[in-house]
Design a protein around this motif. Structure first.
Motif, PDB file in Angstrom:
ATOM      1  N   UNK A   5       1.038  -1.179  -0.027  1.00 36.00           N
ATOM      2  CA  UNK A   5      -0.049  -0.089   0.028  1.00 36.00           C
ATOM      3  C   UNK A   5       0.882   1.208  -0.038  1.00 36.00           C
ATOM      4  N   UNK A   6       0.605   2.160  -0.779  1.00 31.96           N
ATOM      5  CA  UNK A   6       1.383   3.327  -1.215  1.00 31.96           C
ATOM      6  C   UNK A   6       0.832   4.715  -1.174  1.00 31.96           C
ATOM      7  N   UNK A   7      -0.362   4.677  -0.851  1.00 38.14           N
ATOM      8  CA  UNK A   7      -1.143   5.788  -0.888  1.00 38.14           C
ATOM      9  C   UNK A   7      -1.083   6.817   0.226  1.00 38.14           C
ATOM     10  N   UNK A   8      -0.539   8.198   0.077  1.00 31.81           N
ATOM     11  CA  UNK A   8      -0.376   9.074   1.250  1.00 31.81           C
ATOM     12  C   UNK A   8      -1.271  10.005   1.180  1.00 31.81           C
ATOM     13  N   UNK A   9      -1.792  10.449   0.054  1.00 32.27           N
ATOM     14  CA  UNK A   9      -2.585  11.407   0.086  1.00 32.27           C
ATOM     15  C   UNK A   9      -3.729  11.183  -1.104  1.00 32.27           C
ATOM     16  N   UNK A  10      -4.928  11.479  -0.614  1.00 34.02           N
ATOM     17  CA  UNK A  10      -6.034  11.284  -1.469  1.00 34.02           C
ATOM     18  C   UNK A  10      -6.758  12.717  -1.715  1.00 34.02           C
ATOM     19  N   UNK A  11      -6.619  13.410  -2.954  1.00 34.04           N
ATOM     20  CA  UNK A  11      -7.153  14.848  -3.146  1.00 34.04           C
ATOM     21  C   UNK A  11      -8.461  14.733  -4.047  1.00 34.04           C
ATOM     22  N   UNK A  12      -9.663  14.780  -3.163  1.00 33.53           N
ATOM     23  CA  UNK A  12     -10.862  14.533  -3.816  1.00 33.53           C
ATOM     24  C   UNK A  12     -11.363  15.951  -4.392  1.00 33.53           C
ATOM     25  N   UNK A  13     -11.842  16.066  -5.584  1.00 32.11           N
ATOM     26  CA  UNK A  13     -12.172  17.304  -6.121  1.00 32.11           C
ATOM     27  C   UNK A  13     -13.729  17.661  -5.774  1.00 32.11           C
ATOM     28  N   UNK A  14     -14.261  16.658  -5.364  1.00 29.60           N
ATOM     29  CA  UNK A  14     -15.906  16.974  -4.839  1.00 29.60           C
ATOM     30  C   UNK A  14     -16.050  16.851  -3.673  1.00 29.60           C
ATOM     31  N   UNK A  15     -17.319  16.703  -3.163  1.00 29.85           N
ATOM     32  CA  UNK A  15     -17.558  16.830  -1.689  1.00 29.85           C
ATOM     33  C   UNK A  15     -17.265  15.668  -0.839  1.00 29.85           C
ATOM     34  N   UNK A  16     -18.377  14.592  -0.654  1.00 32.85           N
ATOM     35  CA  UNK A  16     -18.240  13.587   0.116  1.00 32.85           C
ATOM     36  C   UNK A  16     -17.462  12.656  -0.486  1.00 32.85           C
ATOM     37  N   UNK A  17     -16.326  12.219   0.408  1.00 38.31           N
ATOM     38  CA  UNK A  17     -15.399  11.127  -0.245  1.00 38.31           C
ATOM     39  C   UNK A  17     -15.838   9.507   0.091  1.00 38.31           C
ATOM     40  N   UNK A  18     -17.204   9.562   0.815  1.00 37.30           N
ATOM     41  CA  UNK A  18     -17.460   8.170   1.065  1.00 37.30           C
ATOM     42  C   UNK A  18     -17.682   7.267   0.142  1.00 37.30           C
ATOM     43  N   UNK A  19     -17.919   7.569  -1.081  1.00 36.12           N
ATOM     44  CA  UNK A  19     -18.115   6.795  -2.202  1.00 36.12           C
ATOM     45  C   UNK A  19     -16.688   6.202  -2.874  1.00 36.12           C
ATOM     46  N   UNK A  20     -15.763   6.916  -2.359  1.00 36.17           N
ATOM     47  CA  UNK A  20     -14.316   6.735  -3.143  1.00 36.17           C
ATOM     48  C   UNK A  20     -13.642   5.902  -1.948  1.00 36.17           C
ATOM     49  N   UNK A  21     -13.388   6.619  -0.671  1.00 34.25           N
ATOM     50  CA  UNK A  21     -12.635   6.332   0.265  1.00 34.25           C
ATOM     51  C   UNK A  21     -13.244   5.541   1.588  1.00 34.25           C
ATOM     52  N   UNK A  22     -12.884   4.264   1.731  1.00 35.44           N
ATOM     53  CA  UNK A  22     -13.308   3.623   3.074  1.00 35.44           C
ATOM     54  C   UNK A  22     -12.850   4.519   4.172  1.00 35.44           C
ATOM     55  N   UNK A  23     -13.396   4.345   5.450  1.00 31.93           N
ATOM     56  CA  UNK A  23     -12.889   5.119   6.370  1.00 31.93           C
ATOM     57  C   UNK A  23     -11.658   4.439   6.748  1.00 31.93           C
ATOM     58  N   UNK A  24     -11.155   3.425   6.454  1.00 36.34           N
ATOM     59  CA  UNK A  24      -9.880   2.727   6.845  1.00 36.34           C
ATOM     60  C   UNK A  24      -8.894   3.328   6.173  1.00 36.34           C
ATOM     61  N   UNK A  25      -9.000   4.251   5.146  1.00 40.65           N
ATOM     62  CA  UNK A  25      -7.672   5.156   4.774  1.00 40.65           C
ATOM     63  C   UNK A  25      -7.272   6.024   5.742  1.00 40.65           C
ATOM     64  N   UNK A  26      -8.368   6.667   6.560  1.00 37.25           N
ATOM     65  CA  UNK A  26      -7.921   7.770   7.748  1.00 37.25           C
ATOM     66  C   UNK A  26      -7.179   6.756   8.711  1.00 37.25           C
ATOM     67  N   UNK A  27      -7.478   5.548   9.017  1.00 41.32           N
ATOM     68  CA  UNK A  27      -7.084   4.814   9.913  1.00 41.32           C
ATOM     69  C   UNK A  27      -5.575   4.389   9.560  1.00 41.32           C
ATOM     70  N   UNK A  28      -5.316   4.392   8.193  1.00 44.54           N
ATOM     71  CA  UNK A  28      -3.746   4.116   7.574  1.00 44.54           C
ATOM     72  C   UNK A  28      -3.188   5.526   7.648  1.00 44.54           C
ATOM     73  N   UNK A  29      -3.526   6.580   8.118  1.00 43.85           N
ATOM     74  CA  UNK A  29      -2.843   7.825   8.043  1.00 43.85           C
ATOM     75  C   UNK A  29      -2.890   8.582   6.934  1.00 43.85           C
ATOM     76  N   UNK A  30      -3.859   8.159   5.867  1.00 47.34           N
ATOM     77  CA  UNK A  30      -3.829   8.860   4.495  1.00 47.34           C
ATOM     78  C   UNK A  30      -4.470  10.071   4.586  1.00 47.34           C
ATOM     79  N   UNK A  31      -3.660  11.276   4.192  1.00 51.11           N
ATOM     80  CA  UNK A  31      -4.495  12.582   4.112  1.00 51.11           C
ATOM     81  C   UNK A  31      -5.392  12.679   3.083  1.00 51.11           C
ATOM     82  N   UNK A  32      -6.623  13.363   3.498  1.00 47.03           N
ATOM     83  CA  UNK A  32      -7.791  13.589   2.482  1.00 47.03           C
ATOM     84  C   UNK A  32      -8.272  14.907   2.521  1.00 47.03           C
ATOM     85  N   UNK A  33      -8.455  15.301   1.327  1.00 49.14           N
ATOM     86  CA  UNK A  33      -9.057  16.566   1.295  1.00 49.14           C
ATOM     87  C   UNK A  33     -10.217  16.716   0.181  1.00 49.14           C
TER      88      UNK A  33
END
Length: 304
Positions: free
Chosen positions: A42-70
């Motif tokens: 697993x390599x992702x460090x930052x998920x840059x979402x151009x829209x609003x809610x990220x729920x449909x793209x990003x499982x909450x597990x990403x935050x638990x893996x310390x991935x930055x999300x905007x």
């Protein structure tokens, strides 16, 4: 690489092949699979979402893996606020009846126009249920109409509400009973689902306007349709419990309701602002700076 319409298996293979550290996503991006998130590579460090809610793209597990999300943050809050005012004015000025008048014989049109129960926004008491970014954008717009702005929002200090120029209401019931126009701005959570019941809606003064630009599932839509059919209140909606709105919905069948198909934001000319924020955030991340519009666990849990 475009991902709209891409099947889940192809998407998973691409993620494992490219092993991105930064991923830019939007509405058409497939959901990031759990197998990738939990993989040793697993390599992702930052998920840059151009829209609003990220729920449909990003499982909450990403935050638990310390991935930055905007996401787009407050970029489109003002466009949604504008649309709320549009819906309010449309309900007050009886826009669903306009087209019918043009179909009448010429001799009957003037009488039909005079019979329209049009009302003005100027000087009305406008309640904001919830006081997030959209509601805050609404305050100066409503003040331009010399409206008295009221609100009830759990968790926002009364002192802050007063600093923003709005009158706090102690309870949701007080807010609804005191508002000539009620604009629903609440986010959808398990706590707020079906929060606005028929009993609460019936507290609105007769001929009050109820506008929803928050989330449809916060409100009892059957009660809305019933009260609108009884001419008890005026209703204007941009969001619905089920989207797209089924053609069999009572909301579509009820005369007088103002409906828009979840188009409050973003507008076509505001989309570049969302892209610009994303580019700035990617640059900030690469430069080791703090990103804007970060999606924290609390933000994620409120998103719908």
């Amino acid at each position: 690489m475009p991902t709209d319409g891409m099947d889940a298996e192809t998407w998973k293979k691409l993620l494992f092949e490219y092993r991105p550290t930064i991923l830019a996503s939007c509405w058409g991006t497939p959901r990031i699979p759990g197998e990738f998130i939990d993989a040793p590579e697993f390599s992702l460090h930052y998920l840059c979402h151009l829209a609003g809610t990220v729920r449909y793209v990003a499982p909450r597990r990403l935050l638990e893996r310390d991935v930055l999300i905007s996401n787009w943050g407050n970029t489109i809050s003002h466009t949604i606020a504008e649309h709320a005012v549009l819906l309010t004015l449309a309900a007050l000025r009886c826009t669903p009846e306009w087209r019918k008048i043009f179909t009448l014989p010429e001799k009957e049109q003037n009488a039909a126009v005079r019979a329209l129960p049009t009302r003005r926004l100027c000087g009305k008491r406008v309640g904001l249920h919830g006081f997030g970014a959209i509601a805050r954008e609404l305050v100066p717009l409503l003040k331009a109409f010399h409206a008295e702005v009221l609100t009830h929002s759990d968790g926002v200090p009364v002192e802050e509400l007063r600093r923003c120029g709005v009158r706090p209401c102690a309870t949701m019931e007080e807010l609804f009973a005191s508002s000539d126009v009620l604009i629903e701005c609440k986010a959808l959570t398990e706590r707020t689902r079906n929060l606005v019941t028929g009993r609460v809606l019936s507290l609105l003064p007769r001929d009050a306007v109820f506008v929803n630009i928050g989330r449809g599932a916060v409100v009892d839509e059957d009660a809305l349709a019933r009260l609108a059919a009884e001419k008890r209140i005026r209703v204007a909606l941009d969001v619905f419990a089920q989207e797209p709105l089924p053609v069999t919905s009572e909301l579509l069948a009820t005369e007088g309701i103002v409906l828009s198909p979840h188009i409050a934001g973003p507008t076509l000319d505001s989309l570049p602002d969302c892209g610009q924020l994303a580019l700035q955030n990617i640059r900030r991340y690469l430069d080791g700076k703090e990103i804007e519009a970060a999606v924290t666990p609390a933000v994620y849990d409120r998103a719908t």
